[in-house]
Scaffold this active site. Structure first.
Site, PDB file in Angstrom:
ATOM      1  N   ASP A   1      29.558  68.723 -38.501  1.00  0.00           N
ATOM      2  CA  ASP A   1      29.590  67.696 -39.044  1.00  0.00           C
ATOM      3  C   ASP A   1      30.543  66.787 -38.605  1.00  0.00           C
ATOM      4  O   ASP A   1      31.578  67.155 -38.931  1.00  0.00           O
ATOM      5  CB  ASP A   1      29.438  67.507 -40.608  1.00  0.00           C
ATOM      6  CG  ASP A   1      27.917  67.616 -41.167  1.00  0.00           C
ATOM      7  OD1 ASP A   1      27.938  68.272 -42.173  1.00  0.00           O
ATOM      8  OD2 ASP A   1      27.345  66.870 -40.399  1.00  0.00           O
TER       9      ASP A   1
ATOM     10  N   CYS B   1      27.719  66.534 -47.221  1.00  0.00           N
ATOM     11  CA  CYS B   1      27.419  65.391 -46.046  1.00  0.00           C
ATOM     12  C   CYS B   1      27.873  63.982 -47.109  1.00  0.00           C
ATOM     13  O   CYS B   1      28.546  63.268 -46.373  1.00  0.00           O
ATOM     14  CB  CYS B   1      25.735  65.319 -46.039  1.00  0.00           C
ATOM     15  SG  CYS B   1      25.240  66.708 -44.886  1.00  0.00           S
TER      16      CYS B   1
ATOM     17  N   CYS C   1      23.555  66.709 -39.234  1.00  0.00           N
ATOM     18  CA  CYS C   1      21.843  66.895 -39.724  1.00  0.00           C
ATOM     19  C   CYS C   1      21.276  65.612 -40.042  1.00  0.00           C
ATOM     20  O   CYS C   1      22.396  64.631 -40.438  1.00  0.00           O
ATOM     21  CB  CYS C   1      21.768  68.082 -40.676  1.00  0.00           C
ATOM     22  SG  CYS C   1      22.710  67.735 -42.216  1.00  0.00           S
TER      23      CYS C   1
ATOM     24  N   CYS D   1      32.115  72.738 -37.712  1.00  0.00           N
ATOM     25  CA  CYS D   1      31.325  72.834 -38.889  1.00  0.00           C
ATOM     26  C   CYS D   1      30.009  72.156 -38.986  1.00  0.00           C
ATOM     27  O   CYS D   1      29.473  72.111 -39.768  1.00  0.00           O
ATOM     28  CB  CYS D   1      32.261  72.034 -40.070  1.00  0.00           C
ATOM     29  SG  CYS D   1      33.784  72.708 -40.396  1.00  0.00           S
TER      30      CYS D   1
END
Lengths: 449, 150
Positions: free
Chosen positions: B53, B120, B77, B51
């Protein structure tokens, strides 16, 4: 022009400093500006802009192209289709010269070049136009999974109209399997569309062999050559190409213009997308923008003269970049075939580091990434998925674009910064930590959310 | 005033809002690892490389149930790094129950995350909860082994 304090700002990217004096109104009128604007002007002059390493997204216009275009904006401004006066005649001559310049670059006849608003329009015209013209007997179109979005979207529209489209997969190195192509072509196939050089991974498809196959089966070959024209030597006769899309702003020409090459012998028929006064052989009505067409012609003729020199220089710089990065840090993968590629497009995957965070780290270099975070959806680039890159590597890829105006210092700076930041981001990465401890990442059950 | 738009190196508004994220990214607080074998350290590992992350958040809890130290490592990110960095800042000094109250909406508001990056902050909240539940499991194991041995 540049003060000695600056080290790596590229001269061509500075907004006002290199333009000829008369064209820069700020420079002539500084003393008459109010004090606040003068201060802002002074500050902006010293503002450093990022290094440009994204030549696949667009290119700066070559100053020689700008010089060629300028008179046609303010002096020779006639409509090239006006047949009755000198303004029209001089514009038409310029347009026809530009057409010849574009045709010479690809080995075509000037009558076979049609000016459009860009490669997207050319691709739309070619795919939808050819498919719709021959739809009575032939309802099958073949393309690949790594094509540009405009090609894939045009095919989707055709599917909604009742055509069958085959989206052929590519191999791990990005190249199309010729036997698969041959097997897919049937009696109902009217068009095969394969791009020459991929804009994301830089892979060069074997268009000559594909042309051979298509010609022997009586199928038209369309190629999106936006990234290839002017960079690799091309010939539509040798490669048996029937339709080719050209983009102005990828070859140091103006934005907003492109061309479509449509073969006359054997004749390729198209249903026009844009109807009107019948300009451009009836295939693309509308006034041809003379300055832009002249710019495209100038860009093509410059590219023809400088292709060999540029190619040597760009390969040297690209090798320098890749060697430097790969020798200093481990676990870096070059996406796409290492031999069959255009060297100026380097797509590297840095394992255990995410693409967008690396772009943020390299904030003084303008780059692009195939990571999900930089696209609007959360999906990583479909091109990387098509070449079978692991999902986590697809999130970790960065595309470095090198072009005619890239200097060695820019490449060295980018490489060093990249190495430094990748090391720093790996220190911050739990995956790197786990790999250092000897854990196999593929064996872990990750939590999905 | 000049007639043509002066090119400006300043980014448009939606990028401005990310500058808060950039600050956390440039000067991340609490990057690192604690010894995951220690009895007072809870480790939460959430997300998946597929994914894009993955967050690892570790907390060290003292005898009174208060979190004295927190460290994180993230593969993700800039917004993911900022969310996890902020999460470690917030849990330090809180008790376990207070840390459980931290919501992803608070993290997102503090960093002005745009809608596309809200996941996130959700992952950061999951990481906190995973670390706390790992610590709780370790405490129960400790209690169980203390009971069986005595």
């Amino acid at each position: 022009m540049l003060s000695s304090g600056r080290t790596v700002s590229s001269r061509l990217l500075r907004p006002a400093s290199w333009l000829p004096f008369r064209l820069c109104p700020e420079r002539t009128a500084v003393s008459s500006m109010p004090k606040e604007l003068i201060k802002k002007h002074e500050l902006e002059k010293d503002e450093l802009r990022p290094l440009y390493m994204d030549f696949q997204a667009t290119t700066p216009m070559d100053p020689r192209v700008l010089d060629a275009m300028l008179p046609y904006h303010v002096n020779y401004y006639g409509n090239p289709h006006s047949r009755t006066h000198a303004y029209g005649w001089e514009s038409e001559t310029a347009m026809e010269t530009a057409r010849k310049q574009v045709a010479d670059l690809i080995g075509a006849d000037p009558r076979e070049i049609i000016f459009t608003s860009g490669a997207t329009e050319s691709n739309n015209m070619a795919i939808k136009g050819v498919a719709r013209f021959y739809k009575a007997k032939k309802r099958h179109v073949i393309t690949t999974q790594t094509e540009h979005k405009c090609v894939l979207d045009s095919c989707r529209v055709l599917e909604a109209e009742g055509f069958t489209i085959s989206y052929l997969p590519v191999q791990k190195n990005g190249l199309l399997d010729l036997e698969l192509l041959e097997a897919s072509i049937g009696p109902e196939t009217s068009l095969v569309s394969v791009m020459t050089v991929n804009n994301e991974i830089g892979v060069k498809q074997p268009i000559k062999e594909i042309g051979q196959i298509c010609r022997s089966k009586g199928v038209f070959l369309h190629t999106d050559a936006a990234q290839a024209v002017g960079k690799i030597p091309m010939s539509v006769t040798d490669w048996k190409i029937d339709l080719m899309s050209i983009s102005g702003h990828k070859i140091y020409g103006p934005k907003g213009v492109g061309a479509l090459y449509v073969r006359r012998r054997p004749r390729v028929r198209l249903e026009p997308l844009q109807n009107g006064g019948g300009q451009e052989r009836g295939l693309r009505s509308g006034t041809v923008p003379t300055p832009l067409a002249v710019g495209l012609g100038a860009a093509c003729s410059i590219a023809q003269k400088e292709m060999e020199y540029d190619e040597q220089r760009v390969s040297m710089l690209a090798n320098r970049l890749v060697q430097k990065i790969m020798s200093e840090i481990p676990d870096v993968i070059l996406n796409g075939d290492p031999e069959q590629r255009y060297s100026g497009c380097v797509n590297l995957s840095f394992a255990y580091v995410e693409g967008e965070s690396l772009l943020m780290a390299l904030k003084d270099v303008a780059l692009s990434s195939g990571s999900a975070c930089t696209s609007a959806s959360l999906e990583p680039s479909y091109v990387l998925r098509a070449i079978g890159a692991d999902e986590d590597l697809a999130h970790s890829s960065i595309r470095f674009g090198i072009g005619r105006f890239t200097t060695e210092e820019e490449v060295d700076y980018t490489a060093e910064k990249c190495i430094q930041q990748v090391r720093r981001l790996r220190e911050m990465s739990p995956l790197w930590e786990m790999v250092q401890e000897g854990i196999d990442l593929k064996s872990i059950k990750w939590t999905q959310h | 005033p000049p007639l043509r738009p002066t090119p400006s190196p300043f980014p448009p508004l939606h990028v401005y809002l990310l500058l808060k994220v950039v600050d956390h990214y440039e000067n991340p607080r609490n990057v690192g690892s604690l010894d995951k074998n220690k009895k007072d350290v809870g480790t939460g590992l959430v997300g998946a490389p597929a994914c894009g992350d993955v967050m690892k958040l570790q907390i060290q809890v003292d005898g009174n149930g208060k979190i004295v130290d927190a460290k994180f490592k993230t593969f993700g990110c800039g917004s993911a790094i900022a969310s996890s960095s902020l999460a470690t800042e917030w849990v330090k000094g809180k008790s376990i129950d207070e840390a459980l109250q931290i919501k992803n909406t608070d993290i997102a508001k503090e960093l002005s995350l745009p809608p596309v990056k809200l996941h996130c902050s959700m992952l950061a909240e999951d990481a906190i909860k995973a670390a706390l539940s790992d610590y709780r499991l370790k405490q129960e194991d400790k209690k169980k082994s203390a009971n069986t041995s005595s």
